[in-house]
Design a protein around this motif. Structure first.
Motif, mmCIF file in Angstrom:
data_model
loop_
_atom_site.group_PDB
_atom_site.id
_atom_site.type_symbol
_atom_site.label_atom_id
_atom_site.label_comp_id
_atom_site.label_asym_id
_atom_site.label_seq_id
_atom_site.Cartn_x
_atom_site.Cartn_y
_atom_site.Cartn_z
ATOM 1 N N MET A 1 18.044 22.701 7.107
ATOM 2 C CA MET A 1 17.790 21.539 6.231
ATOM 3 C C MET A 1 17.054 20.456 7.023
ATOM 4 S SD MET A 1 18.711 20.289 3.088
ATOM 5 C CE MET A 1 20.361 20.682 2.499
ATOM 6 N N THR A 2 15.978 19.951 6.448
ATOM 7 C CA THR A 2 15.253 18.850 7.078
ATOM 8 C C THR A 2 15.135 17.701 6.077
ATOM 9 O OG1 THR A 2 13.171 19.798 6.369
ATOM 10 C CG2 THR A 2 13.885 20.351 8.587
ATOM 11 N N GLU A 3 14.854 16.536 6.593
ATOM 12 C CA GLU A 3 14.664 15.350 5.759
ATOM 13 C C GLU A 3 13.188 14.990 5.765
ATOM 14 O OE1 GLU A 3 17.275 13.499 4.235
ATOM 15 O OE2 GLU A 3 18.446 15.267 4.783
ATOM 16 N N VAL A 4 12.613 14.869 4.568
ATOM 17 C CA VAL A 4 11.198 14.536 4.453
ATOM 18 C C VAL A 4 11.056 13.200 3.735
ATOM 19 C CG1 VAL A 4 9.002 15.224 3.420
ATOM 20 C CG2 VAL A 4 10.475 16.946 4.496
ATOM 21 N N LEU A 5 10.398 12.267 4.390
ATOM 22 C CA LEU A 5 10.138 10.953 3.797
ATOM 23 C C LEU A 5 8.781 10.995 3.101
ATOM 24 C CD1 LEU A 5 10.785 7.915 3.431
ATOM 25 C CD2 LEU A 5 9.674 7.539 5.656
ATOM 26 N N LEU A 6 8.789 10.753 1.794
ATOM 27 C CA LEU A 6 7.551 10.686 1.012
ATOM 28 C C LEU A 6 7.191 9.216 0.835
ATOM 29 C CD1 LEU A 6 8.449 13.315 -1.753
ATOM 30 C CD2 LEU A 6 7.087 13.689 0.330
ATOM 31 N N ASP A 7 5.947 8.898 1.093
ATOM 32 C CA ASP A 7 5.487 7.517 1.166
ATOM 33 C C ASP A 7 4.269 7.374 0.247
ATOM 34 O OD1 ASP A 7 4.729 5.040 2.115
ATOM 35 O OD2 ASP A 7 5.107 5.566 4.212
ATOM 36 N N TRP A 8 4.449 6.705 -0.909
ATOM 37 C CA TRP A 8 3.339 6.531 -1.850
ATOM 38 C C TRP A 8 2.425 5.439 -1.316
ATOM 39 C CZ3 TRP A 8 7.585 8.986 -3.212
ATOM 40 C CH2 TRP A 8 7.500 9.999 -4.163
ATOM 41 N N ARG A 9 1.239 5.809 -0.925
ATOM 42 C CA ARG A 9 0.330 4.864 -0.300
ATOM 43 C C ARG A 9 -0.217 3.833 -1.282
ATOM 44 N NH1 ARG A 9 -0.567 5.503 5.256
ATOM 45 N NH2 ARG A 9 1.622 5.668 5.740
ATOM 46 N N ASP A 10 -0.184 4.146 -2.589
ATOM 47 C CA ASP A 10 -0.720 3.212 -3.562
ATOM 48 C C ASP A 10 0.361 2.311 -4.166
ATOM 49 O OD1 ASP A 10 0.166 5.651 -4.439
ATOM 50 O OD2 ASP A 10 -1.605 6.119 -5.639
ATOM 51 N N SER A 11 1.594 2.360 -3.625
ATOM 52 C CA SER A 11 2.658 1.464 -4.090
ATOM 53 C C SER A 11 3.667 1.302 -2.957
ATOM 54 C CB SER A 11 3.344 2.038 -5.331
ATOM 55 O OG SER A 11 4.160 3.128 -4.957
ATOM 56 N N ASP A 12 4.766 0.595 -3.237
ATOM 57 C CA ASP A 12 5.789 0.410 -2.203
ATOM 58 C C ASP A 12 6.834 1.518 -2.232
ATOM 59 O OD1 ASP A 12 4.626 -1.931 -1.448
ATOM 60 O OD2 ASP A 12 5.903 -3.189 -2.715
ATOM 61 N N ARG A 13 6.638 2.517 -3.084
ATOM 62 C CA ARG A 13 7.673 3.521 -3.292
ATOM 63 C C ARG A 13 7.813 4.457 -2.091
ATOM 64 N NH1 ARG A 13 7.526 8.335 -7.747
ATOM 65 N NH2 ARG A 13 9.635 9.087 -7.364
ATOM 66 N N VAL A 91 1.791 10.387 0.228
ATOM 67 C CA VAL A 91 1.500 11.060 -1.036
ATOM 68 C C VAL A 91 0.878 10.037 -2.002
ATOM 69 C CG1 VAL A 91 3.360 12.751 -0.784
ATOM 70 C CG2 VAL A 91 3.820 10.601 -1.951
ATOM 71 N N GLY A 92 0.459 10.527 -3.161
ATOM 72 C CA GLY A 92 -0.090 9.632 -4.172
ATOM 73 C C GLY A 92 -1.578 9.842 -4.368
ATOM 74 N N ALA A 93 -2.087 9.149 -5.381
ATOM 75 C CA ALA A 93 -3.470 9.384 -5.801
ATOM 76 C C ALA A 93 -4.479 9.078 -4.706
ATOM 77 C CB ALA A 93 -3.767 8.541 -7.036
ATOM 78 N N THR A 94 -4.195 8.089 -3.868
ATOM 79 C CA THR A 94 -5.189 7.728 -2.859
ATOM 80 C C THR A 94 -5.355 8.834 -1.818
ATOM 81 O OG1 THR A 94 -3.493 6.555 -1.609
ATOM 82 C CG2 THR A 94 -4.875 5.237 -3.064
ATOM 83 N N VAL A 95 -4.292 9.596 -1.568
ATOM 84 C CA VAL A 95 -4.397 10.685 -0.586
ATOM 85 C C VAL A 95 -5.358 11.747 -1.099
ATOM 86 C CG1 VAL A 95 -3.147 12.490 0.648
ATOM 87 C CG2 VAL A 95 -2.086 10.268 0.291
ATOM 88 N N GLN A 96 -5.212 12.079 -2.370
ATOM 89 C CA GLN A 96 -6.112 13.091 -2.913
ATOM 90 C C GLN A 96 -7.535 12.553 -3.019
ATOM 91 O OE1 GLN A 96 -5.753 14.678 -6.783
ATOM 92 N NE2 GLN A 96 -6.037 16.762 -6.047
#
Ligand code: FES
Length: 105
Positions: A1-13, A91-96
């Motif tokens: 088990m690992t912990e993955v932090l997802l960071d939305w670059r286009d918001s504070d989420r 993650v998020g739209a800006t990454v793509q």
């Protein structure tokens, strides 16, 4: 088990997802009710693209949607990505948008 932090670059989420061994980040996020965009689920379309900021993530099949230069820049496909260590991903739209320049602009 690992912990993955997802960071939305286009918001504070941000969200942290626990990923069981042998499971993809996309599947673990879905199991935790965290919606992420996807299409083919086979590494072909690039809809699920994220960018690795830290940690070690491997693709369990060839990431056909990514060119070598994308892999060198840390882009990963969440539908086929399995973390080997705790990881931090943008993650998020800006990454793509970074990955595929808009041909209409
Ligand atoms: S959903 Fe198509 S490459 Fe991941």
């Amino acid at each position: 088990m690992t912990e993955v932090l997802l960071d939305w670059r286009d918001s504070d989420r941000t969200e942290t997802v626990s990923v069981p061994d042998g499971e993809t980040i996309l599947d673990a996020a879905a199991a935790a009710d965290i919606g992420l965009p996807f299409g083919c689920r086979t590494g072909a379309c690039g809809t699920c693209t994220a960018r690795l900021l830290s940690g070690d993530v491997v693709h369990h099949r060839p990431p056909r949607a990514l060119k070598d230069r994308h892999l060198a820049d840390g882009y990963v496909l969440l539908c086929i990505a399995e973390p080997r260590t705790d990881a931090h991903l943008a993650v998020g739209a800006t990454v793509q948008a970074e990955l595929v320049p808009n041909p209409w602009k």
